[in-house]
Write a protein that holds these residues in place. Structure first.
Motif, PDB file in Angstrom:
ATOM      1  N   UNK A  28       0.813  -1.215   0.000  1.00  0.00           N
ATOM      2  CA  UNK A  28       0.000   0.000   0.000  1.00  0.00           C
ATOM      3  C   UNK A  28       0.848   1.267   0.000  1.00  0.00           C
ATOM      4  N   UNK A  29       2.053   1.218   0.567  1.00  0.00           N
ATOM      5  CA  UNK A  29       2.898   2.406   0.668  1.00  0.00           C
ATOM      6  C   UNK A  29       4.346   2.054   0.326  1.00  0.00           C
ATOM      7  N   UNK A  30       5.088   3.107  -0.134  1.00  0.00           N
ATOM      8  CA  UNK A  30       6.530   2.977  -0.325  1.00  0.00           C
ATOM      9  C   UNK A  30       7.228   3.277   1.001  1.00  0.00           C
ATOM     10  N   UNK A  31       8.096   2.383   1.483  1.00  0.00           N
ATOM     11  CA  UNK A  31       8.825   2.554   2.737  1.00  0.00           C
ATOM     12  C   UNK A  31      10.314   2.678   2.429  1.00  0.00           C
ATOM     13  N   UNK A  32      10.924   3.719   3.025  1.00  0.00           N
ATOM     14  CA  UNK A  32      12.369   3.943   2.857  1.00  0.00           C
ATOM     15  C   UNK A  32      13.141   2.839   3.570  1.00  0.00           C
ATOM     16  N   UNK A  33      14.151   2.249   2.912  1.00  0.00           N
ATOM     17  CA  UNK A  33      14.890   1.124   3.488  1.00  0.00           C
ATOM     18  C   UNK A  33      16.042   1.619   4.347  1.00  0.00           C
ATOM     19  N   UNK A  34      16.194   0.967   5.508  1.00  0.00           N
ATOM     20  CA  UNK A  34      17.339   1.316   6.374  1.00  0.00           C
ATOM     21  C   UNK A  34      18.640   0.750   5.824  1.00  0.00           C
ATOM     22  N   UNK A  35      18.552  -0.077   4.790  1.00  0.00           N
ATOM     23  CA  UNK A  35      19.761  -0.687   4.228  1.00  0.00           C
ATOM     24  C   UNK A  35      20.231   0.062   2.987  1.00  0.00           C
ATOM     25  N   UNK A  36      20.170   1.411   3.057  1.00  0.00           N
ATOM     26  CA  UNK A  36      20.608   2.223   1.934  1.00  0.00           C
ATOM     27  C   UNK A  36      22.119   2.305   1.885  1.00  0.00           C
ATOM     28  N   UNK A  37      22.705   2.431   0.684  1.00  0.00           N
ATOM     29  CA  UNK A  37      24.157   2.627   0.582  1.00  0.00           C
ATOM     30  C   UNK A  37      24.548   4.017   1.058  1.00  0.00           C
ATOM     31  N   UNK A  38      25.862   4.223   1.300  1.00  0.00           N
ATOM     32  CA  UNK A  38      26.362   5.525   1.733  1.00  0.00           C
ATOM     33  C   UNK A  38      26.096   6.575   0.655  1.00  0.00           C
ATOM     34  N   UNK A  39      25.789   7.812   1.096  1.00  0.00           N
ATOM     35  CA  UNK A  39      25.517   8.895   0.151  1.00  0.00           C
ATOM     36  C   UNK A  39      26.812   9.487  -0.390  1.00  0.00           C
ATOM     37  N   UNK A  40      27.855   9.534   0.448  1.00  0.00           N
ATOM     38  CA  UNK A  40      29.140  10.096   0.034  1.00  0.00           C
ATOM     39  C   UNK A  40      30.253   9.138   0.423  1.00  0.00           C
ATOM     40  N   UNK A  41      31.281   9.043  -0.458  1.00  0.00           N
ATOM     41  CA  UNK A  41      32.383   8.135  -0.182  1.00  0.00           C
ATOM     42  C   UNK A  41      33.212   8.584   1.008  1.00  0.00           C
ATOM     43  N   UNK A  42      33.226   9.886   1.267  1.00  0.00           N
ATOM     44  CA  UNK A  42      34.121  10.406   2.309  1.00  0.00           C
ATOM     45  C   UNK A  42      33.404  10.648   3.629  1.00  0.00           C
ATOM     46  N   UNK A  43      32.226  10.022   3.843  1.00  0.00           N
ATOM     47  CA  UNK A  43      31.495  10.261   5.097  1.00  0.00           C
ATOM     48  C   UNK A  43      32.334   9.835   6.301  1.00  0.00           C
ATOM     49  N   UNK A  44      32.995   8.678   6.191  1.00  0.00           N
ATOM     50  CA  UNK A  44      33.770   8.187   7.328  1.00  0.00           C
ATOM     51  C   UNK A  44      34.931   9.108   7.642  1.00  0.00           C
ATOM     52  N   UNK A  45      35.538   9.694   6.597  1.00  0.00           N
ATOM     53  CA  UNK A  45      36.649  10.608   6.838  1.00  0.00           C
ATOM     54  C   UNK A  45      36.185  11.864   7.556  1.00  0.00           C
ATOM     55  N   UNK A  46      34.979  12.363   7.214  1.00  0.00           N
ATOM     56  CA  UNK A  46      34.482  13.588   7.833  1.00  0.00           C
ATOM     57  C   UNK A  46      33.977  13.346   9.246  1.00  0.00           C
ATOM     58  N   UNK A  47      33.510  12.131   9.518  1.00  0.00           N
ATOM     59  CA  UNK A  47      32.962  11.843  10.840  1.00  0.00           C
ATOM     60  C   UNK A  47      31.562  12.390  11.010  1.00  0.00           C
ATOM     61  N   UNK A  48      30.848  12.705   9.894  1.00  0.00           N
ATOM     62  CA  UNK A  48      29.501  13.242   9.955  1.00  0.00           C
ATOM     63  C   UNK A  48      28.646  12.479   8.969  1.00  0.00           C
ATOM     64  N   UNK A  49      27.343  12.635   9.026  1.00  0.00           N
ATOM     65  CA  UNK A  49      26.476  11.878   8.148  1.00  0.00           C
ATOM     66  C   UNK A  49      25.278  12.718   7.751  1.00  0.00           C
ATOM     67  N   UNK A  50      24.651  12.372   6.626  1.00  0.00           N
ATOM     68  CA  UNK A  50      23.475  13.086   6.188  1.00  0.00           C
ATOM     69  C   UNK A  50      22.299  12.782   7.095  1.00  0.00           C
TER      70      UNK A  50
END
Length: 642
Positions: A171-193
């Motif tokens: 009945x509805x579209x549900x956003x998956x918690x198993x999404x890939x990373x948005x940016x390759x350098x997220x781990x380097x920055x230590x922050x997340x979207x």
């Protein structure tokens, strides 16, 4: 080993010399010319002749390594043809075994290729049956699938958080918690979207790029696990046990707009106060402190919050302050404790004001003064009487800093001895007759520290004020026929103190530097690169402030073959590590304003420090030490420690 092999415990040889000096009574009578000489990890050299009376060994060529001072060595005959043939046979055997392993690996190649092809075909099939939409609205507007468990990708929505993987539940579209990373350098920055679907998140303050900072609250008004992790990155609120394990307690309350002494309070969608609020002085409110207390045991003591109301220190906000992404201010434009740096972490002001409100140690960060631990490079050998620490002091003075730089460099010492002088891994002693007598002096024997015996007091001071098994006194040495005898003499008479076993000896003067910013430069005299890394880590860990500050410098001797050693240091210390040799080789002459000679160009081609910046093979000259001070000063500025 045979009768023509000689183990020498204490030898020295200067760079460029062909004569090795034996410093003790070890004999080389009967040594065979053309034997091989080994010293530490240096490549072997050939012996031309020996003089047992003069206690010297003459080599067939000048020593092209660094100065060797008080090191062990081995002299052994050159192997016979039979021994060489045995070595060749052993190498061939290893080669044969390696070829066998390679053949076995190649036999598996086709099987592995088939496995990858099968997995790729499966993945391609999954993707082929899924839906793809450019925007979230395009997906919502499209007709719903006729069956459930269909997957869809939103790949180019202008709202970043809308992109990702969705599943249709019928009945509805549900956003998956198993999404890939948005940016390759997220781990380097230590922050997340930020995600609108983050579980348990009531709100989050983000920067202009939509990146989460440390300021956010869960649905119960408490700091989220993300906020706590950010705080942990810049602080050590615990005293021995993990304290961020208890985030279950309640602690929210209705906001009352009539509450006095509150400048503002961030509330959730139901109007309930969270932990993020400020009093009229810009400090955490009692409610903020209570909520932090509920989520951790910050000290072993029973009472950790005292006189919060007396904690002040707000200041006018200056938009040009370096390194601050944003700061929440009161109606007068004064900074509060709620602000984040460019990585979304608490700023140093936030950390210091939290520490003050939580009743932590008065000294939260190392500094402002500096202490330089090291060997002859720190002492300034070759610098015409001016070590790099004096040049660094001049640079600090030039920017109005009142910080002082204390030099604790002693020539000839390895990293084990230097670390013992800092008290991080103190000297270990056996006391003659197993007791410190009621009066007078007693001989002591220095024991190995994790396998290596330290060798202090060979250069520099001849004694130190020290404490041994609770007794204050003097640690010193006497020299007889090049043999060092260490001793301890108590300051005042008293009862004899039993000392059965090994006892640590602490230098009194080193305690004064536990709160300083440490500059650690050691390893040129050994024992090994790995041990030097461990010793530097021990010195850094011994600094007393929770937010300790230190720099680690690499040894300047050698060439690009030592880049691998530097890589180990960088992996351990990151930007707190300074690869001195590499930087001086590449940029030193430009910094010093010198024109390269042919000798300089030859050195730089191999990754060595240019001759124009060196006093000898190891030590620097005045321009060289000035460059070291410049590198340190710029790194301190980069790290925000000035």
């Amino acid at each position: 080993m045979n009768e023509y092999v000689f183990e020498l415990k204490d030898v020295s040889i200067a760079a460029g010399s062909d004569t090795l000096q034996i410093n003790n009574s070890d004999s080389v009578f009967g040594a065979i010319p053309s034997s091989m000489l080994w010293i530490d990890s240096y490549r072997p050299r050939f012996v031309q002749s020996v003089d047992n009376t003069a206690r010297t060994v003459t080599l067939t060529a000048n020593w092209d390594g660094a100065d060797v001072i008080n090191k062990p060595a081995t002299i052994a005959p050159f192997p016979s043809l039979g021994q060489q043939q045995n070595a060749v046979d052993a190498v061939n055997s290893v080669k044969s075994s390696a070829q066998t392993l390679l053949d076995r690996f190649l036999s598996l190649e086709s099987t592995y290729r088939d496995y990858l092809a099968d997995r790729f075909f499966t993945l391609a099939s999954l993707i082929e049956n899924n839906l793809h939409y450019q925007t979230y609205q395009e997906m919502i507007a499209a007709p719903n699938p006729s069956v459930s468990n269909v997957m869809a990708f939103v790949w180019n929505d202008p709202i970043v958080a809308n992109n990702g993987l969705y599943g249709f539940d019928g009945s509805n579209w549900e956003w998956s918690v198993f999404n890939p990373a948005v940016k390759d350098d997220i781990e380097n920055l230590g922050i997340e979207y930020q995600s609108q679907n983050a579980s348990g998140l009531a709100f989050a303050i983000v920067d202009e790029n939509g990146l989460r900072t440390w300021l956010e609250s869960d649905i119960k008004g408490k700091p989220t696990s993300h906020a706590i992790e950010k705080i942990k990155l810049v602080s050590d609120f615990y005293t021995g046990s993990e304290v961020f394990d208890f985030f279950e307690s309640e602690g929210w309350e209705n906001i009352d707009s009539s509450l006095e002494s509150i400048a503002y309070s961030v509330v959730d969608e139901n109007g309930l106060r969270t932990w993020i609020e400020s009093d009229l002085s810009g400090n955490p409110t009692t409610n903020s402190i209570d909520k932090i207390k509920q989520t951790g045991e910050f000290l072993d003591s029973s009472e950790i919050i005292e006189n919060i109301s007396s904690q002040t220190g707000s200041e006018s906000f200056n938009s040009s302050i370096s390194g601050v992404a944003f700061a929440l201010v009161d109606e007068s434009g004064r900074r509060t404790w709620l602000e984040a740096d460019l990585n979304g972490d608490p700023t140093s002001q936030s950390v210091n004001r939290m520490a003050a409100a939580l009743g932590l140690a008065n000294k939260w960060e190392s500094g402002p003064n500096f202490v330089a631990w090291g060997d002859s490079l720190t002492a300034g050998t070759g610098g015409n009487g001016t070590p790099y620490t004096q040049h660094l002091q001049s640079l600090l003075n030039s920017v109005g800093s009142s910080a002082s730089v204390t030099n604790r460099g002693v020539g000839g010492e390895d990293s084990v001895t230097i670390t013992a002088r800092t008290n991080a891994n103190p000297f270990l002693c056996e006391v003659d007759n197993a007791q410190i007598p009621a009066t007078g002096r007693v001989n002591i024997t220095l024991m190995p520290i994790n396998g290596v015996i330290p060798a202090p007091l060979k250069q520099g001071p001849s004694s130190y004020a020290a404490t041994l098994n609770g007794v204050a006194g003097v640690f010193g040495r006497t020299i007889t026929n090049s043999i060092y005898q260490y001793w301890f003499e108590r300051d005042t008479d008293g009862d004899a103190v039993e000392c059965i076993g090994e006892y640590p000896l602490y230098l009194t003067s080193s305690y004064a530097h536990q709160e300083d910013i440490a500059i650690i430069w050691m390893g040129q005299n050994g024992p090994t690169n790995a041990r030097t890394v461990n010793d530097a880590r021990a010195v850094a860990a011994y600094l007393s402030p929770p937010q300790s500050r230190y720099l680690v410098l690499s040894k300047p001797g050698g060439n690009s073959y030592q880049d691998a050693d530097d890589a180990v240091f960088f992996a351990e210390f990151g930007r707190r590590f300074i690869p001195v040799r590499q930087l001086l080789s590449r940029y030193g002459l430009q910094w010093a304003g010198l024109t390269a000679t042919q000798a300089d160009l030859d050195d730089m081609a191999t990754g060595a420090v240019p001759a124009s910046l060196r006093y000898d093979a190891i030590h620097l000259n005045t321009p060289g030490y000035q460059c070291v001070a410049k590198i340190i000063f710029e790194r301190l500025t980069e790290l925000g420690w000035l």
